[in-house]
Design a protein around this motif. Structure first.
Motif, PDB file in Angstrom:
ATOM      1  N   SER A 293      48.937 -27.535 -54.584  1.00  0.00           N
ATOM      2  CA  SER A 293      49.325 -26.730 -55.593  1.00  0.00           C
ATOM      3  C   SER A 293      50.667 -26.870 -56.202  1.00  0.00           C
ATOM      4  O   SER A 293      50.855 -27.043 -57.239  1.00  0.00           O
ATOM      5  CB  SER A 293      49.201 -25.055 -55.406  1.00  0.00           C
ATOM      6  N   GLN A 294      51.652 -27.307 -55.211  1.00  0.00           N
ATOM      7  CA  GLN A 294      53.087 -27.286 -55.586  1.00  0.00           C
ATOM      8  C   GLN A 294      53.015 -28.665 -56.329  1.00  0.00           C
ATOM      9  O   GLN A 294      53.888 -28.882 -57.414  1.00  0.00           O
ATOM     10  CB  GLN A 294      53.828 -27.350 -54.275  1.00  0.00           C
ATOM     11  N   ALA A 295      52.444 -29.834 -55.963  1.00  0.00           N
ATOM     12  CA  ALA A 295      52.253 -31.095 -56.324  1.00  0.00           C
ATOM     13  C   ALA A 295      51.962 -30.845 -57.782  1.00  0.00           C
ATOM     14  O   ALA A 295      52.331 -31.634 -58.945  1.00  0.00           O
ATOM     15  CB  ALA A 295      51.474 -32.074 -55.619  1.00  0.00           C
ATOM     16  N   MET A 296      50.783 -30.286 -58.109  1.00  0.00           N
ATOM     17  CA  MET A 296      50.218 -29.893 -59.412  1.00  0.00           C
ATOM     18  C   MET A 296      51.141 -29.412 -60.329  1.00  0.00           C
ATOM     19  O   MET A 296      51.169 -29.788 -61.367  1.00  0.00           O
ATOM     20  CB  MET A 296      48.850 -29.166 -59.401  1.00  0.00           C
ATOM     21  N   GLN A 297      51.632 -28.178 -60.003  1.00  0.00           N
ATOM     22  CA  GLN A 297      52.917 -27.504 -60.640  1.00  0.00           C
ATOM     23  C   GLN A 297      53.838 -28.388 -61.235  1.00  0.00           C
ATOM     24  O   GLN A 297      54.175 -28.382 -62.507  1.00  0.00           O
ATOM     25  CB  GLN A 297      52.839 -26.240 -60.089  1.00  0.00           C
ATOM     26  N   LYS A 298      54.140 -29.120 -60.064  1.00  0.00           N
ATOM     27  CA  LYS A 298      55.514 -29.861 -60.208  1.00  0.00           C
ATOM     28  C   LYS A 298      55.109 -31.045 -61.319  1.00  0.00           C
ATOM     29  O   LYS A 298      55.695 -31.295 -62.412  1.00  0.00           O
ATOM     30  CB  LYS A 298      56.101 -30.378 -59.189  1.00  0.00           C
ATOM     31  N   ALA A 299      53.976 -31.734 -61.251  1.00  0.00           N
ATOM     32  CA  ALA A 299      53.583 -32.527 -62.197  1.00  0.00           C
ATOM     33  C   ALA A 299      53.462 -32.183 -63.557  1.00  0.00           C
ATOM     34  O   ALA A 299      53.692 -32.905 -64.600  1.00  0.00           O
ATOM     35  CB  ALA A 299      52.261 -33.325 -61.661  1.00  0.00           C
ATOM     36  N   LEU A 300      52.766 -31.144 -63.665  1.00  0.00           N
ATOM     37  CA  LEU A 300      52.497 -30.394 -64.970  1.00  0.00           C
ATOM     38  C   LEU A 300      53.689 -29.946 -65.799  1.00  0.00           C
ATOM     39  O   LEU A 300      53.906 -30.051 -66.705  1.00  0.00           O
ATOM     40  CB  LEU A 300      51.713 -29.190 -65.091  1.00  0.00           C
ATOM     41  N   ASN A 301      54.752 -29.463 -65.040  1.00  0.00           N
ATOM     42  CA  ASN A 301      55.972 -29.180 -65.478  1.00  0.00           C
ATOM     43  C   ASN A 301      56.766 -30.277 -65.872  1.00  0.00           C
ATOM     44  O   ASN A 301      57.575 -30.308 -66.870  1.00  0.00           O
ATOM     45  CB  ASN A 301      56.907 -28.444 -64.602  1.00  0.00           C
TER      46      ASN A 301
ATOM     47  N   ASP B  78      40.158 -34.570 -64.958  1.00  0.00           N
ATOM     48  CA  ASP B  78      39.626 -33.379 -64.131  1.00  0.00           C
ATOM     49  C   ASP B  78      40.198 -32.310 -64.897  1.00  0.00           C
ATOM     50  O   ASP B  78      41.328 -31.774 -65.116  1.00  0.00           O
ATOM     51  CB  ASP B  78      40.425 -33.479 -62.606  1.00  0.00           C
ATOM     52  N   GLU B  79      39.147 -31.595 -65.492  1.00  0.00           N
ATOM     53  CA  GLU B  79      39.581 -30.133 -66.413  1.00  0.00           C
ATOM     54  C   GLU B  79      40.012 -29.018 -65.262  1.00  0.00           C
ATOM     55  O   GLU B  79      40.720 -28.112 -65.843  1.00  0.00           O
ATOM     56  CB  GLU B  79      38.444 -29.818 -67.122  1.00  0.00           C
TER      57      GLU B  79
ATOM     58  N   ASP C 266      42.674 -27.751 -70.811  1.00  0.00           N
ATOM     59  CA  ASP C 266      42.363 -28.286 -72.186  1.00  0.00           C
ATOM     60  C   ASP C 266      43.639 -28.071 -72.799  1.00  0.00           C
ATOM     61  O   ASP C 266      43.881 -28.959 -73.975  1.00  0.00           O
ATOM     62  CB  ASP C 266      41.115 -27.673 -72.852  1.00  0.00           C
ATOM     63  N   ASN C 267      44.246 -27.284 -72.680  1.00  0.00           N
ATOM     64  CA  ASN C 267      45.379 -26.859 -73.498  1.00  0.00           C
ATOM     65  C   ASN C 267      46.566 -28.068 -73.302  1.00  0.00           C
ATOM     66  O   ASN C 267      47.481 -28.363 -74.154  1.00  0.00           O
ATOM     67  CB  ASN C 267      46.128 -25.713 -73.203  1.00  0.00           C
ATOM     68  N   LEU C 268      46.916 -28.486 -72.006  1.00  0.00           N
ATOM     69  CA  LEU C 268      47.943 -29.448 -71.527  1.00  0.00           C
ATOM     70  C   LEU C 268      47.544 -30.633 -71.869  1.00  0.00           C
ATOM     71  O   LEU C 268      48.138 -31.744 -71.752  1.00  0.00           O
ATOM     72  CB  LEU C 268      48.042 -28.886 -70.127  1.00  0.00           C
ATOM     73  N   PHE C 269      46.098 -31.155 -71.686  1.00  0.00           N
ATOM     74  CA  PHE C 269      45.398 -32.640 -71.631  1.00  0.00           C
ATOM     75  C   PHE C 269      45.923 -33.241 -73.009  1.00  0.00           C
ATOM     76  O   PHE C 269      46.326 -34.452 -72.708  1.00  0.00           O
ATOM     77  CB  PHE C 269      43.851 -32.495 -71.988  1.00  0.00           C
TER      78      PHE C 269
END
Length: 212
Positions: free
Chosen positions: A105-113, A142-143, A148-151
């Motif tokens: 979860s932390q890795a996902m959030q950091k990458a998206l930020n 991977d949705e 879809d908003n960030l893709f």
């Protein structure tokens, strides 16, 4: 004189003969009584042994039932009350799973930020980070990982990529397209083509720079 002797002898003979016969009858009767008494004793002994055997069997059956019940109760107790060692293992496993989920979860959030906040809106503060870019490449289609908003933002980020990153993304997109083309069952083929993964793969291939 002879007659007197004969009568006397006859009397003597009869006197001794009669008691002799009475003794024989008495002995025979006594023997029969002894035999009958012995038979009665044997019958009583047999009945006593049978009763004793029945009692022993009942006792053994009761013991067996009690043992089975105790074993069943012990099994139930064991099932309801796992050992401390088992509890410790289960707790450690749960802790490991939670830690792994937390790291993901932390890795996902950091990458998206990294891509949506810093790269998109604070380009002056942005600096390239390889691990975050690898996460975005692995989860681009991977949705559940990238909404879809960030893709569109992530797709824009890779629009000008080159080298190994471009090759990896092209290969990922082509695998999805070829899978749909190779499907012979029309229902399965339509299902793949209607999926978010397929639509994103087509958009990815259209966005990446082509060879000159």
């Amino acid at each position: 004189m002879y007659l007197h002797i004969y009568i006397k002898q006859y009397y003597v003979i009869n006197v001794f003969t009669v008691p002799k016969n009475n003794n024989h009858k008495t002995d025979k009767t006594s023997q029969e009584n002894i035999v009958q008494s012995n038979q009665k004793k044997k019958k009583r002994k047999l009945k006593s042994n049978e009763a004793s055997n029945d009692a022993t069997t009942d006792i053994e059956t009761s013991k067996s039932v009690l043992s089975s019940k105790e074993a069943s109760d012990e099994n139930v107790k064991t099932a309801k009350s796992p050992s401390k060692r088992q509890l410790k293992k289960e707790k450690a496993a749960q802790t490991a799973v939670k830690k792994m989920e937390s790291r993901r979860s932390q890795a996902m959030q950091k990458a998206l930020n990294y891509v949506s906040l810093i790269w998109k809106h604070s380009r002056n503060e942005w600096r390239f980070e390889k691990l975050k870019q690898i996460w975005l490449m692995d989860n681009l289609l991977d949705e559940n990982s990238i909404s879809d908003n960030l893709f569109p933002i992530v797709l824009e980020y890779f629009e000008g990529c080159k080298g190994m990153a471009r090759e990896v993304l092209l290969r990922k997109g082509m695998e999805i397209i070829r899978k749909a083309e190779a499907e012979t069952d029309e229902d399965n083929k339509n299902e793949i083509m209607m999926s978010t993964t397929y639509k994103r793969a087509r958009q990815l291939l259209q966005t990446l720079p082509t060879d000159k």
